[in-house]
Design a protein around this motif. Structure first.
Motif, PDB file in Angstrom:
ATOM      1  N   ASN A  98      43.519  52.839  37.673  1.00  0.00           N
ATOM      2  CA  ASN A  98      44.693  52.426  38.442  1.00  0.00           C
ATOM      3  C   ASN A  98      45.218  51.079  37.962  1.00  0.00           C
ATOM      4  OD1 ASN A  98      44.141  54.715  39.949  1.00  0.00           O
ATOM      5  ND2 ASN A  98      44.505  53.720  41.906  1.00  0.00           N
ATOM      6  N   MET A 134      57.739  54.690  37.814  1.00  0.00           N
ATOM      7  CA  MET A 134      57.613  54.553  39.262  1.00  0.00           C
ATOM      8  C   MET A 134      57.058  55.832  39.889  1.00  0.00           C
ATOM      9  SD  MET A 134      58.388  51.486  39.971  1.00  0.00           S
ATOM     10  CE  MET A 134      58.568  51.549  41.748  1.00  0.00           C
ATOM     11  N   ILE A 135      57.503  56.982  39.373  1.00  0.00           N
ATOM     12  CA  ILE A 135      56.965  58.257  39.867  1.00  0.00           C
ATOM     13  C   ILE A 135      55.471  58.354  39.558  1.00  0.00           C
ATOM     14  CG2 ILE A 135      57.014  60.760  39.529  1.00  0.00           C
ATOM     15  CD1 ILE A 135      60.051  60.477  39.021  1.00  0.00           C
ATOM     16  N   GLY A 138      53.531  56.010  41.740  1.00  0.00           N
ATOM     17  CA  GLY A 138      53.493  56.551  43.095  1.00  0.00           C
ATOM     18  C   GLY A 138      52.452  57.649  43.257  1.00  0.00           C
ATOM     19  N   ILE A 139      52.310  58.483  42.232  1.00  0.00           N
ATOM     20  CA  ILE A 139      51.311  59.560  42.272  1.00  0.00           C
ATOM     21  C   ILE A 139      49.896  58.991  42.234  1.00  0.00           C
ATOM     22  CG2 ILE A 139      50.349  61.510  40.988  1.00  0.00           C
ATOM     23  CD1 ILE A 139      53.217  62.185  40.111  1.00  0.00           C
ATOM     24  N   THR A 142      48.463  57.167  45.411  1.00  0.00           N
ATOM     25  CA  THR A 142      48.205  58.008  46.586  1.00  0.00           C
ATOM     26  C   THR A 142      46.986  58.893  46.395  1.00  0.00           C
ATOM     27  OG1 THR A 142      49.762  59.675  45.733  1.00  0.00           O
ATOM     28  CG2 THR A 142      50.627  58.042  47.276  1.00  0.00           C
ATOM     29  N   TRP A 152      44.478  50.514  48.226  1.00  0.00           N
ATOM     30  CA  TRP A 152      45.855  50.048  48.065  1.00  0.00           C
ATOM     31  C   TRP A 152      45.924  48.543  47.792  1.00  0.00           C
ATOM     32  CZ3 TRP A 152      47.930  46.322  51.189  1.00  0.00           C
ATOM     33  CH2 TRP A 152      47.297  46.068  52.409  1.00  0.00           C
ATOM     34  N   ASP A 155      45.560  48.156  44.098  1.00  0.00           N
ATOM     35  CA  ASP A 155      46.776  48.637  43.446  1.00  0.00           C
ATOM     36  C   ASP A 155      47.902  47.620  43.597  1.00  0.00           C
ATOM     37  OD1 ASP A 155      45.410  50.974  42.846  1.00  0.00           O
ATOM     38  OD2 ASP A 155      46.165  52.038  44.598  1.00  0.00           O
ATOM     39  N   GLY A 269      49.119  60.658  37.288  1.00  0.00           N
ATOM     40  CA  GLY A 269      50.085  59.564  37.372  1.00  0.00           C
ATOM     41  C   GLY A 269      50.030  58.672  36.149  1.00  0.00           C
TER      42      GLY A 269
END
Length: 294
Positions: A98, A134-135, A138-139, A142, A152, A155, A269
């Motif tokens: 991440n 960004m997509i 975002g994946i 989560t 989080w 992240d 992601g």
């Protein structure tokens, strides 16, 4: 080495720099010392080595080098110091995968900052790359990893580190032709002071001192020196592409050695982020190459 072309020399510097940097996150996971003490010693070793190198190489010219950096240099120093803190927090609070996938988007934030501060236009290619990244981010944020490490807060720290690092490199553009190495050396004091404030002023646990020395005194300065010098010989786009090797391979190395499974959503992601950056950089590199004379 004497028979190497400039292009081969630049490629070799970038590749060796990435290979040197690759074990950094693995060593981070192998260290048992608490976060704040680790932060102090890791940054402290890096700062000492950089200052020694600067004194030896620049001598009496060093004070003039520092003054010449001005406010952009000060901004770069603060940004890189905060970015170093964020990196340590991210690695401690979330997975390596991440952290590195989020940090990989740093050039995109730099494009956004340049647009806001300098009015530089964001082209269609950069805009699409930012959207794809960004997509992907975002994946991955989560998702859940097998070991329950991802959180989080880590992240968010990685995102803050990516943004502050991008801010630092954007500020460096206000001092073209000036080496930011003195400012980078000065930035090491920021995580050291932060770690002291947080109560980390202590000796590392038995057996960790050697690993911290390798991380701070060898890996960080040597990899930075090689990667930052490579753009003198090859386009920065090519250096960015080579740097993505560390983003893609380091999580696999940590997974293999430490057993840190990033989870399927992080892999998906991260693949989107890295793929978007690779495609964008390849297109940019192709456009930047001069057409053959004819």
């Amino acid at each position: 080495m004497g028979g190497m072309t400039e292009r081969h020399r630049g490629l070799a510097m970038a590749l060796i720099g990435i290979m040197v940097l690759m074990p950094d996150t693995v060593l981070f996971r192998l260290i048992s010392t608490d976060l704040w003490t680790l932060m102090i010693w890791r940054a402290g070793f890096q700062g000492v080595v950089l200052w020694i190198a600067l004194i030896l190489l620049r001598g009496r010219k060093l004070p003039g080098d520092i003054r010449a950096l001005g406010l952009p240099g000060l901004g770069f120093m603060l940004a890189m110091g905060v970015a170093a803190i964020c990196f340590n927090l991210a690695i401690a609070w979330t997975t390596v995968a991440n952290t590195l996938f989020i940090l990989a988007a740093m050039p995109l934030w730099a494009a956004l900052i340049s647009w806001l501060l300098m009015g530089e236009r964001i082209g269609l290619r950069t805009g699409l790359t930012i959207a794809a990244a960004m997509i992907g981010i975002g994946i991955l944020v989560t998702g859940k990893d097998e070991g329950g490490i991802a959180h989080w807060t880590g992240d968010l720290a990685a995102l803050a580190g990516s943004f502050t690092m991008a801010s630092g490199f954007t500020l460096a553009r206000f001092s073209p032709g000036r080496s930011m190495v003195p400012a980078l050396a000065g930035s090491a004091f920021i995580p050291v002071l932060f770690g002291i404030v947080m109560g980390g002023a202590a000796m590392p646990l038995h057996g960790d001192m050697g690993l911290l020395f390798v991380m701070g005194a060898i890996i960080a300065p040597l990899s930075f020196a090689l990667i930052s010098t490579a753009p003198r010989y090859i386009p920065s786009t090519e250096v960015s592409l080579i740097m993505l090797l560390e983003t893609a391979l380091a999580p696999i190395l940590v997974w293999w050695i430490v057993g840190e499974d990033p989870g399927p959503r992080a892999v998906l992601g991260g693949t989107i982020v890295v793929s978007a950056l690779v495609i964008s950089n390849l297109i940019g590199l192709r456009r930047a190459r001069p057409s053959p004379a004819g």
